[in-house]
Design a protein around this motif. Structure first.
Motif, PDB file in Angstrom:
ATOM      1  N   THR A 105       0.838  -1.195   0.000  1.00 18.02           N
ATOM      2  CA  THR A 105       0.000   0.000   0.000  1.00 18.02           C
ATOM      3  C   THR A 105       0.872   1.243   0.000  1.00 18.02           C
ATOM      4  O   THR A 105       2.005   1.233   0.476  1.00 18.02           O
ATOM      5  N   SER A 106       0.345   2.307  -0.594  1.00 16.92           N
ATOM      6  CA  SER A 106       0.968   3.614  -0.434  1.00 16.92           C
ATOM      7  C   SER A 106      -0.172   4.546  -0.046  1.00 16.92           C
ATOM      8  O   SER A 106      -1.304   4.101   0.117  1.00 16.92           O
ATOM      9  N   GLU A 107       0.116   5.824   0.048  1.00 16.60           N
ATOM     10  CA  GLU A 107      -0.900   6.750   0.549  1.00 16.60           C
ATOM     11  C   GLU A 107      -2.170   6.734  -0.300  1.00 16.60           C
ATOM     12  O   GLU A 107      -3.279   6.790   0.220  1.00 16.60           O
ATOM     13  N   ILE A 108      -2.003   6.634  -1.618  1.00 15.58           N
ATOM     14  CA  ILE A 108      -3.187   6.703  -2.478  1.00 15.58           C
ATOM     15  C   ILE A 108      -3.324   5.484  -3.406  1.00 15.58           C
ATOM     16  O   ILE A 108      -3.985   5.539  -4.422  1.00 15.58           O
ATOM     17  N   LYS A 109      -2.687   4.378  -3.016  1.00 19.17           N
ATOM     18  CA  LYS A 109      -2.764   3.188  -3.878  1.00 19.17           C
ATOM     19  C   LYS A 109      -2.664   1.908  -3.058  1.00 19.17           C
ATOM     20  O   LYS A 109      -1.914   1.846  -2.085  1.00 19.17           O
ATOM     21  N   ILE A 110      -3.439   0.891  -3.439  1.00 18.63           N
ATOM     22  CA  ILE A 110      -3.264  -0.450  -2.865  1.00 18.63           C
ATOM     23  C   ILE A 110      -3.047  -1.398  -4.038  1.00 18.63           C
ATOM     24  O   ILE A 110      -3.823  -1.394  -4.996  1.00 18.63           O
ATOM     25  N   SER A 111      -1.972  -2.190  -3.972  1.00 22.39           N
ATOM     26  CA  SER A 111      -1.686  -3.140  -5.039  1.00 22.39           C
ATOM     27  C   SER A 111      -1.655  -4.547  -4.482  1.00 22.39           C
ATOM     28  O   SER A 111      -1.194  -4.770  -3.356  1.00 22.39           O
ATOM     29  N   VAL A 112      -2.112  -5.501  -5.301  1.00 21.41           N
ATOM     30  CA  VAL A 112      -2.012  -6.913  -4.914  1.00 21.41           C
ATOM     31  C   VAL A 112      -1.435  -7.696  -6.090  1.00 21.41           C
ATOM     32  O   VAL A 112      -1.657  -7.344  -7.244  1.00 21.41           O
ATOM     33  N   LEU A 113      -0.690  -8.738  -5.767  1.00 22.21           N
ATOM     34  CA  LEU A 113      -0.240  -9.666  -6.804  1.00 22.21           C
ATOM     35  C   LEU A 113      -1.175 -10.862  -6.788  1.00 22.21           C
ATOM     36  O   LEU A 113      -1.510 -11.376  -5.716  1.00 22.21           O
ATOM     37  N   ILE A 114      -1.577 -11.269  -7.992  1.00 24.50           N
ATOM     38  CA  ILE A 114      -2.473 -12.423  -8.110  1.00 24.50           C
ATOM     39  C   ILE A 114      -1.984 -13.290  -9.280  1.00 24.50           C
ATOM     40  O   ILE A 114      -1.139 -12.869 -10.055  1.00 24.50           O
ATOM     41  N   ASP A 115      -2.578 -14.462  -9.402  1.00 24.88           N
ATOM     42  CA  ASP A 115      -2.327 -15.322 -10.570  1.00 24.88           C
ATOM     43  C   ASP A 115      -2.849 -14.577 -11.804  1.00 24.88           C
ATOM     44  O   ASP A 115      -3.993 -14.105 -11.811  1.00 24.88           O
ATOM     45  N   SER A 116      -2.028 -14.480 -12.851  1.00 23.78           N
ATOM     46  CA  SER A 116      -2.426 -13.627 -13.989  1.00 23.78           C
ATOM     47  C   SER A 116      -3.672 -14.149 -14.715  1.00 23.78           C
ATOM     48  O   SER A 116      -4.322 -13.398 -15.436  1.00 23.78           O
ATOM     49  N   ALA A 117      -4.026 -15.427 -14.512  1.00 24.20           N
ATOM     50  CA  ALA A 117      -5.239 -15.951 -15.153  1.00 24.20           C
ATOM     51  C   ALA A 117      -6.484 -15.198 -14.669  1.00 24.20           C
ATOM     52  O   ALA A 117      -7.509 -15.193 -15.347  1.00 24.20           O
ATOM     53  N   TYR A 118      -6.393 -14.559 -13.498  1.00 26.36           N
ATOM     54  CA  TYR A 118      -7.562 -13.872 -12.923  1.00 26.36           C
ATOM     55  C   TYR A 118      -7.561 -12.361 -13.163  1.00 26.36           C
ATOM     56  O   TYR A 118      -8.345 -11.639 -12.555  1.00 26.36           O
TER      57      TYR A 118
END
Ligand code: ADP
Ligand code: ASP
Ligand code: MG
Length: 406
Positions: free
Chosen positions: A376-389
């Motif tokens: 997370t950053s102040e204005i962003k949340i990122s997640v890594l997932i399986d690219s098929a999804y």
């Protein structure tokens, strides 16, 4: 009278009819009494073809020659557009990067613009000539041709607008603005009238290729008025604005994805000072760009695992670097996965509104999407997932945050 920089991307100059169409758009600005500099990309598909040839002739090629090759696409389009303009009665000439010049550092294939000496172009604009400038390219101190990284014509345009002190920089592309997410994978995506520089910067760096990240940073620094709009219709586009001028304030502004990520986990590292430093120094020395990093302790407390992400194209290099470290920084084994996507939600409202992360995680888990790494950053949340999804995740989040509603 205004001074305008217009930038046309690859699809917009994809064939001769489209180049004639671009000439008409330039002419319209000239006829309205404006001074116009135009920045163009290569015809769509051309740069990909050039990159492929450079790779095929030698996978470990000289980066200076790579730039010599891939910069040629723009040389064709500036010449063609200059002729199309002349045919429409407009005084126009083409400019390659080195002729302006766009002076860059020597980081071939992702060079940074250091200075644009735009006096001659400015003089000609004030005499009524249109300058047709090749995007994506520059020249190093050594006099070698450089390129600015894929998508770099956006940065050429914004930098030229700053150097010319232009009133506007209009980025013409194949969509009519910046959308809540890539309209190609989410038909319900909604065009934004405005987006803040900060949000656009995060969207771009999280994978929304509608603007190159560096172009947004450049616009922010030099206060360039950027508008993203379509070269195929006259719909109003999206203005990139300062936060103070922003009208909309939703939970999140947009969703971005990047489907070409890799996740690497080093299992069983010794848990002592200097281990992470040793690993990331070696990766930096090899010019591997790291994105997310997570370190987790093991139950026994004397070993630790480090997980990080890189672009899929760097995964092999990163693995080799880490294998080379094993005698100095012992570990059990490496787990590497290149079928990874990064999904990010972005919005300045995150600073003040609670529950946004929870909404993201729970809507993804309802669809059975496993989150491998979160950052997370102040204005962003990122997640890594399986690219098929990837598409499922983007659409799920778009619906969950009701981004189709204005
Ligand atoms: P150009 O060749 O004009 O520079 P690009 O292909 O680089 O065009 O960028 C435009 C593309 O960016 C669109 O066709 C679209 O698929 C993609 N894109 C990704 N995210 C977004 C977004 N949030 N809004 C608009 N376009 C987006
Ligand atoms: N032609 C270059 C590329 O395809 C630069 C650009 O289009 O912005 O990356
Ligand atoms: Mg582009």
């Amino acid at each position: 009278m205004a001074r305008i920089v217009q930038k046309f991307g690859g699809t917009s100059v994809g064939d001769l009819d489209r180049i004639r169409n671009v000439a008409q758009r330039v002419k319209a600005e000239v006829d309205a009494g404006n001074e116009v500099a135009v920045v163009v990309s290569a015809m769509s598909g051309t740069t990909n073809q050039l990159v492929e040839w450079a790779r095929d002739i030698g996978p470990l090629h000289d980066a200076r020659e790579y730039d010599t090759i891939v910069a040629t696409g723009e040389q064709v389009t500036v010449g063609l557009l200059a002729i199309a303009l002349q045919n429409s009665g407009i005084d126009a000439r083409s400019w390659l990067g080195w002729q302006v010049p766009f002076k860059t550092d020597s980081t071939h294939s992702s060079a940074r613009i250091e200075e644009i000496q735009a006096e001659e172009i400015a003089k000609r604009l004030s005499n009524g000539q249109v300058a047709v400038v090749a995007g994506f390219q520059g020249v190093s101190d050594e006099g070698r041709i450089t390129t600015l990284g894929r998508g770099g014509s956006d940065t050429s345009a914004v930098a030229l607008a700053a150097a010319l002190n232009a009133d506007r920089c209009d980025i013409y592309t194949d969509v009519d603005g910046v959308y809540t997410t890539d309209p190609r994978i989410m038909p319900k995506a909604r065009k934004l009238d405005q987006i803040t520089f900060e949000e656009m910067l995060e969207m771009a760096s999280a994978g929304a290729k509608v603007l190159q990240t560096r172009s947004v940073a450049m616009g922010m620094r030099h206060n360039v008025k950027i508008q993203v709009r379509s070269s195929f219709n006259d719909e109003p586009g999206t203005m990139v604005v300062d936060e103070d001028n922003q009208m909309e304030q939703q939970k999140i502004s947009g969703i971005a994805y990047s489907a070409d990520e890799a996740r690497i986990t080093i299992v069983g590292l010794q848990d002592k000072p200097g281990v992470a430093a040793g690993i990331f120094k070696a990766l930096a020395d090899a010019h591997v760009n790291i994105d997310m990093i997570v370190q987790s302790g093991s139950a026994s407390h004397d070993t630790t695992d480090i997980t990080f992400s890189v672009s899929a194209s760097d995964a092999q290099k990163a693995n080799a670097v880490i294998e080379g470290l094993k005698s100095d920084l012992p570990y059990e084994h490496i787990v590497s996965d290149t079928n990874i996507a990064k999904i990010s939600i972005i919005g300045t409202a995150m600073r003040t509104q609670a529950g946004i992360a929870n909404m993201m995680f729970s809507s993804l888990s309802d669809k059975g999407v496993n989150l491998q790494v979160i950052s997370t950053s102040e204005i962003k949340i990122s997640v890594l997932i399986d690219s098929a999804y990837t598409e499922l995740a983007v659409r799920t989040l778009h619906d969950a945050f009701e981004l189709h509603l204005a």
